[in-house]
Design a protein around this motif. Sequence first.
Motif, PDB file in Angstrom:
ATOM      1  N   ARG A   1       0.827  -1.196   0.000  1.00 36.24           N
ATOM      2  CA  ARG A   1       0.000   0.000   0.000  1.00 36.24           C
ATOM      3  C   ARG A   1       0.869   1.258   0.000  1.00 36.24           C
ATOM      4  N   MET A   2       1.973   1.219   0.740  1.00 38.47           N
ATOM      5  CA  MET A   2       2.860   2.384   0.799  1.00 38.47           C
ATOM      6  C   MET A   2       3.533   2.649  -0.545  1.00 38.47           C
ATOM      7  N   VAL A   3       4.090   1.598  -1.170  1.00 41.09           N
ATOM      8  CA  VAL A   3       4.827   1.828  -2.421  1.00 41.09           C
ATOM      9  C   VAL A   3       3.881   2.194  -3.561  1.00 41.09           C
ATOM     10  N   LEU A   4       2.629   1.753  -3.492  1.00 36.07           N
ATOM     11  CA  LEU A   4       1.660   2.131  -4.517  1.00 36.07           C
ATOM     12  C   LEU A   4       1.160   3.562  -4.313  1.00 36.07           C
ATOM     13  N   THR A   5       1.109   4.005  -3.060  1.00 41.35           N
ATOM     14  CA  THR A   5       0.721   5.382  -2.784  1.00 41.35           C
ATOM     15  C   THR A   5       1.814   6.351  -3.211  1.00 41.35           C
ATOM     16  N   ALA A   6       3.073   5.934  -3.071  1.00 38.05           N
ATOM     17  CA  ALA A   6       4.201   6.800  -3.403  1.00 38.05           C
ATOM     18  C   ALA A   6       4.331   6.977  -4.916  1.00 38.05           C
ATOM     19  N   THR A   7       4.950   8.078  -5.304  1.00 40.22           N
ATOM     20  CA  THR A   7       5.245   8.325  -6.718  1.00 40.22           C
ATOM     21  C   THR A   7       6.741   8.515  -6.952  1.00 40.22           C
ATOM     22  N   GLY A   8       7.530   8.438  -5.893  1.00 43.47           N
ATOM     23  CA  GLY A   8       8.968   8.587  -6.061  1.00 43.47           C
ATOM     24  C   GLY A   8       9.703   8.263  -4.777  1.00 43.47           C
ATOM     25  N   VAL A   9      11.004   8.054  -4.897  1.00 46.15           N
ATOM     26  CA  VAL A   9      11.850   7.784  -3.739  1.00 46.15           C
ATOM     27  C   VAL A   9      13.156   8.563  -3.906  1.00 46.15           C
ATOM     28  N   GLU A  10      13.631   9.123  -2.803  1.00 44.05           N
ATOM     29  CA  GLU A  10      14.891   9.860  -2.785  1.00 44.05           C
ATOM     30  C   GLU A  10      15.756   9.299  -1.672  1.00 44.05           C
ATOM     31  N   TRP A  11      17.064   9.520  -1.789  1.00 43.36           N
ATOM     32  CA  TRP A  11      17.957   9.049  -0.738  1.00 43.36           C
ATOM     33  C   TRP A  11      19.096  10.043  -0.548  1.00 43.36           C
ATOM     34  N   THR A  12      19.662   9.982   0.659  1.00 42.83           N
ATOM     35  CA  THR A  12      20.803  10.822   1.009  1.00 42.83           C
ATOM     36  C   THR A  12      21.887   9.932   1.593  1.00 42.83           C
ATOM     37  N   VAL A  13      23.065   9.976   1.006  1.00 42.36           N
ATOM     38  CA  VAL A  13      24.195   9.183   1.474  1.00 42.36           C
ATOM     39  C   VAL A  13      24.867   9.913   2.625  1.00 42.36           C
ATOM     40  N   VAL A  14      25.234   9.160   3.676  1.00 42.79           N
ATOM     41  CA  VAL A  14      25.926   9.744   4.825  1.00 42.79           C
ATOM     42  C   VAL A  14      27.229   8.985   5.057  1.00 42.79           C
ATOM     43  N   ALA A  15      28.063   9.537   5.927  1.00 39.97           N
ATOM     44  CA  ALA A  15      29.396   8.971   6.115  1.00 39.97           C
ATOM     45  C   ALA A  15      29.383   7.678   6.919  1.00 39.97           C
ATOM     46  N   THR A  16      28.537   7.615   7.950  1.00 39.45           N
ATOM     47  CA  THR A  16      28.547   6.450   8.839  1.00 39.45           C
ATOM     48  C   THR A  16      27.120   5.999   9.131  1.00 39.45           C
ATOM     49  N   ASP A  17      27.020   4.796   9.690  1.00 35.19           N
ATOM     50  CA  ASP A  17      25.712   4.272  10.071  1.00 35.19           C
ATOM     51  C   ASP A  17      25.104   5.088  11.205  1.00 35.19           C
ATOM     52  N   VAL A  18      25.937   5.625  12.084  1.00 33.74           N
ATOM     53  CA  VAL A  18      25.427   6.460  13.183  1.00 33.74           C
ATOM     54  C   VAL A  18      24.817   7.738  12.624  1.00 33.74           C
ATOM     55  N   ASP A  19      25.446   8.307  11.585  1.00 32.21           N
ATOM     56  CA  ASP A  19      24.883   9.503  10.954  1.00 32.21           C
ATOM     57  C   ASP A  19      23.522   9.211  10.328  1.00 32.21           C
ATOM     58  N   SER A  20      23.369   8.019   9.742  1.00 32.19           N
ATOM     59  CA  SER A  20      22.080   7.668   9.130  1.00 32.19           C
ATOM     60  C   SER A  20      20.990   7.553  10.184  1.00 32.19           C
ATOM     61  N   LEU A  21      21.350   7.019  11.343  1.00 38.99           N
ATOM     62  CA  LEU A  21      20.379   6.904  12.436  1.00 38.99           C
ATOM     63  C   LEU A  21      19.932   8.289  12.891  1.00 38.99           C
ATOM     64  N   GLN A  22      20.893   9.205  13.027  1.00 38.85           N
ATOM     65  CA  GLN A  22      20.569  10.562  13.474  1.00 38.85           C
ATOM     66  C   GLN A  22      19.711  11.290  12.439  1.00 38.85           C
TER      67      GLN A  22
END
Length: 635
Positions: free
Chosen positions: A59-80
Amino acid sequence: MADELPYKPRPGEIPTDPGVYRFHDAHGRVLYVGKAKNLRARLSNYFAPLRTLHERTRRMVLTATGVEWTVVATDVDSLQLEYQWIKEFDPPFNVRYRDDKSYPFMAITLADEAPRVMVTRNHRIRGAKYFGPYPKVWAVHDTIDLMIKVFPIRTCSDSSYKKAMASGRPCFPGQIGRCGGPCSMTVSIEEHRAIVEDFVAFMSGGDQRFTKQLTARMREASAAMDYEAAAGYRDKLEAIDAVLNKSALVLASDTDADLFGIAEDELAAAVQHFVVRGGRVRGVRATTIEKELDISGAELVAQVLERTYGDAAPADIPRQVLVPERPDDADELEQWLADRRGRRVTVQVAQRGPKAELMKTATLNAQQALMLHKTRRTSDYVARTQALTDLQEALGLAEAPLRIECYDVSHLGGTNVVASMVVFEDGLARKDQYRSFGVAETTDDTDSLHQVLMRRLAYLDQPDADERGTGDEAVLDAEADVVTERRRPRFAYRPQLLVVDGGRPQVEAAARALRDSGHEEVALCGIAKRLEEVWLPGEDYPVILPRTSEALYLLQRLRDEAHRFAITHQRKRRKRDIQTVLAEVPGLGEARIKALLRHFGSVTALKKASPAEIEELPGVGPKLAAAVHAHLASG
């Protein structure tokens, strides 16, 4: 429906670095935020064939019309970053948190000239030190009453304090011995500050030095025959014991930890957060979580910790966090918590001993809270009435639908087609009236739905007929575990509303069944998984109910219950089918069939097994193993 999403990134576009991703709709609204150690590996799960996705993820992916991402340096940065985006965008498909109540806290206003102890539900008093939360207001007042006998600090209001300090006359609570601040004219501001520091030290860890000091002073006074002073010290010791007894010692006295008990189902989860300081449970907070997306238990634990400590003060983060399941990114969570606390933090699973016993207690409380959450809205007469009234108005019905039947069709790759019927009366599930149907031949889901409704609606014209069904309509018990053959009354009762799981095609198939059976007086609607749209027959546009609507909650429960019931029956049919096939092998009895399925774990594994592997099972010889293998291969 296309099996591939139009906005699916091209191969190689998604990086393999850690980062944070967000799905958005056509209007730019962020629908879901997630983090990943490997963005390409994580996002590929969402772009798998739609039929393989969980219904909420689909249901979520059908409702969406796009996806974006942001690369970070570490896994801790991604969590924050994930936490920051969830707070900023409030995505509807991330889990939704709701405190079960506003808990009272004990607060000491350390930023004041003369700090005051008070009961409050306000978590934003500048410079205040909080203890709790407490389950009841009276529990906070009782603790304060006992504590000021040992540590007499200010309890009067700010206005009383200012008036007393300006006039030189004690405040009224000070006159009756209920306030020990400078406004009582018994201590100076500096002396009072020292008492406040002792108060905070004791409440922070149940510091045993106060007990030892008071005991020593009581003995000295008694030896000096100063019995009045000794009695005063005795009364303070009794007050300390009373405070400590209110918070039973459950762990080692040097244990500072937060413990999380979690209970969950497909739709919701309940969290019991036990705050343990100085080995004692100092506070308990209950939280209910609405799950809008299919997530694992480990993912849920990680999100609970992020939510709990995202805005927490460093002093409120303990050195140990105990959870029922260690998250996949536990190392990153520990680093994140350590950065916020300024000292090391561990995230662990309680395996044995007192910590494991306390975890059982927290989990039991969470299970009870989840049960209450699930039944509160349906068992509450006002909420049920509101749901039925809202549904009547939204669908334009002449009367509230007191009996609602919901239908869902389930199959395995187009085979083994079954359908379910669940019944709600007055907003409550009537599991004794659930039915399941086998569909022998069909072309698609809409044809299956038409067949099932024709068979069910036929009973409306036969109110006095034998109500056991048509033979292939097996009935499951309340927990859908055992197929029974007893008579089911009230199958001829006329529903006020039929609900089908699906959108416009399914509704039109059901409407055709109502016309063909001559029962167009029965109201009909369908609830589509994609946007939780409610479709009516003959309408070009769906009805959109508010997400917080009691009517939508009722329809969702009906739909999810019908889906659960259909899946359960299909699984039992598949198991029964393979047992029937194996029963055709000469020399293979019921006990050995169960042993085979238990040994291999699944039908697929059994079919892939060689004769030699089948022969490893005790009681199965070479000839029997070869016969089983040949029979399954030929089928």
